[in-house]
Design a protein around this motif. Structure first.
Motif, short mmCIF file in Angstrom:
data_model
loop_
_atom_site.label_atom_id
_atom_site.label_comp_id
_atom_site.label_asym_id
_atom_site.label_seq_id
_atom_site.Cartn_x
_atom_site.Cartn_y
_atom_site.Cartn_z
N LYS A 309 0.86 -1.72 0.60
CA LYS A 309 -0.14 -0.09 -0.46
C LYS A 309 0.81 1.02 0.36
O LYS A 309 0.49 2.15 -0.56
CB LYS A 309 -1.02 0.18 1.30
CG LYS A 309 -1.75 1.12 1.36
CD LYS A 309 -2.58 1.26 2.48
CE LYS A 309 -3.54 2.20 3.00
NZ LYS A 309 -3.67 2.82 4.12
N LYS A 310 1.61 1.59 1.05
CA LYS A 310 2.68 2.37 0.50
C LYS A 310 3.38 2.78 -0.51
O LYS A 310 4.06 3.61 -0.98
CB LYS A 310 3.81 2.57 1.65
CG LYS A 310 2.90 2.47 3.36
CD LYS A 310 4.44 2.53 4.06
CE LYS A 310 3.16 1.94 5.93
NZ LYS A 310 4.92 2.04 6.99
N GLU A 311 4.10 2.02 -1.24
CA GLU A 311 4.50 1.99 -2.76
C GLU A 311 3.04 2.79 -4.10
O GLU A 311 3.63 3.06 -5.05
CB GLU A 311 4.99 0.96 -2.71
CG GLU A 311 5.80 0.72 -1.70
CD GLU A 311 6.42 -0.55 -2.55
OE1 GLU A 311 7.44 -0.74 -3.57
OE2 GLU A 311 7.15 -1.11 -1.69
N GLN A 312 1.82 2.12 -3.48
CA GLN A 312 1.04 2.66 -4.61
C GLN A 312 -0.15 4.05 -4.12
O GLN A 312 0.68 4.75 -3.91
CB GLN A 312 -0.48 1.49 -4.37
CG GLN A 312 0.20 -0.07 -4.54
CD GLN A 312 -1.25 -0.54 -4.81
OE1 GLN A 312 -2.06 0.20 -4.91
NE2 GLN A 312 -1.80 -1.78 -4.13
N GLN A 313 0.21 5.16 -6.02
CA GLN A 313 -0.45 6.07 -5.30
C GLN A 313 -1.89 6.13 -6.44
O GLN A 313 -1.28 5.26 -8.38
CB GLN A 313 1.27 6.89 -5.93
CG GLN A 313 -0.09 8.54 -5.47
CD GLN A 313 -1.05 9.22 -6.82
OE1 GLN A 313 -0.16 8.77 -8.00
NE2 GLN A 313 -1.65 9.62 -6.49
#
Length: 331
Positions: A309-313
């Motif tokens: 999640k922390k790498e998604q945008q």
């Protein structure tokens, strides 16, 4: 993930039990939900009378949350337009054709826009009649765009295919990002099931589930998508002689599971996941001679389990806001 799956399975299971007693994430959604008493995102199983048409327009707008790691090229917003035409081939078979137009904006890099991948969709409708305790194909008396007064449980199987009519090689910042393209570049296929039942004079329940399969274009493949939707539609106002004769309140739960994208045969990090949306909406119905309806909905990602999640945008579940407007006319 397990909690989300357990919740939606319980809800869908409860819905099907009640029935027995008495459906493009990357490129916007398409649903066969039209007319009074029907939801907005959840597919309706109702078929059209033979020879009848429904002309529809759906607009979906997404504003993405910005992430510091993605600066200065955060995905900003996506807008999807879908113009649809549905036709009653027989009382139990409705065919639909959708033409999408997509606009995708990205900070500092500009935007892409253009015609997306056209879609053909077919809805095969049948029903359970408690008076005869049997399942029958829809006949002329079962075709409508309203469930008012019906005592039957309506069901359908639906399936569709998209054709790669949209451009998929547009460059932004000198690179080609598959998620920023108007089209997929290859066909996709969908198959689903839907059911609906008027529980009381004011309350209608609808449920559907569907699976979308994406094919490979060169070495890239979008992750397949599974959906399960549950909708309650409640008549807030009903007065045939009024300027707006019917107003329906809508509350939906929309579950979306996206598999990882693939490059070659390798599954990609920071793609895919599971999202449960809570989606309130409202539908206004128009009197004759317009025979139409206007639907408005907001979708809120309430529970989510995204891969890395922390790498998604700029991906489903990371919306700042997602709004849907639908307009349909029956003739």
């Amino acid at each position: 993930m397990k909690n989300i799956a357990l919740l939606i399975v319980s809800l869908v299971g409860t819905s099907l039990f009640l029935f027995s007693l008495n459906s493009e994430a990357h490129h916007g959604g398409i649903s066969l939900a039209m007319g009074p008493g029907s939801p907005i995102e959840t597919n309706s199983p109702l078929t059209l009378p033979q020879g009848a048409f429904v002309l529809s327009l759906r607009v979906e707008h997404v504003e993405w949350k910005k992430r510091s790691f993605a600066e200065p090229t955060n995905k900003d917003s996506f807008t999807f337009y879908n113009l649809g035409l549905s036709y009653g081939i027989t009382p139990y078979l409705t065919g639909s054709f959708f033409i999408p137009y997509n606009i995708k904006r990205q900070d500092d890099l500009g935007y892409t826009k253009g015609i997306g991948d056209v879609k053909f969709l077919f809805n095969f409708g049948f029903h359970y009649d408690p008076s005869i305790k049997g399942i029958r194909l829809n006949s002329a008396q079962d075709t409508a765009i309203t469930l008012e007064g019906a005592k039957k449980t309506y069901l359908s199987l639906f399936g569709g295919v998209t054709l790669p009519t949209g451009k998929n090689k547009k460059e932004l910042g000198g690179e080609v990002d598959p998620g920023m393209q108007p089209g997929f570049g290859s066909p996709s296929f969908s198959l689903g099931f839907s059911a609906t039942r008027q529980l009381t004079g004011a309350l209608t329940l609808a449920v559907d589930t569907s699976y979308d399969i994406f094919t490979r274009e060169d070495r890239f493949k979008f992750g397949n998508e599974w959906r399960a939707n549950l909708a309650g539609v409640y008549e807030l106002f009903g007065k045939p002689e009024a300027i707006i004769p019917k107003i329906d309140g809508i509350l939906e739960l929309n579950l979306l599971h996206i598999s990882r994208d693939e490059e070659g045969r390798e599954k990609q990090r920071a793609t895919g996941g599971t999202i449960l949306y809570l989606s309130p909406g409202i539908r206004f119905s128009f009197p004759k001679p317009f025979n139409g309806s206007l639907g408005l909905m907001l979708k809120f990602p309430t529970l989510k389990d995204l891969n890395e999640k922390k790498e998604q945008q700029g991906a489903e579940g990371l919306e700042k806001v997602r709004g849907i407007v639908t307009l349909s006319f029956y003739f």
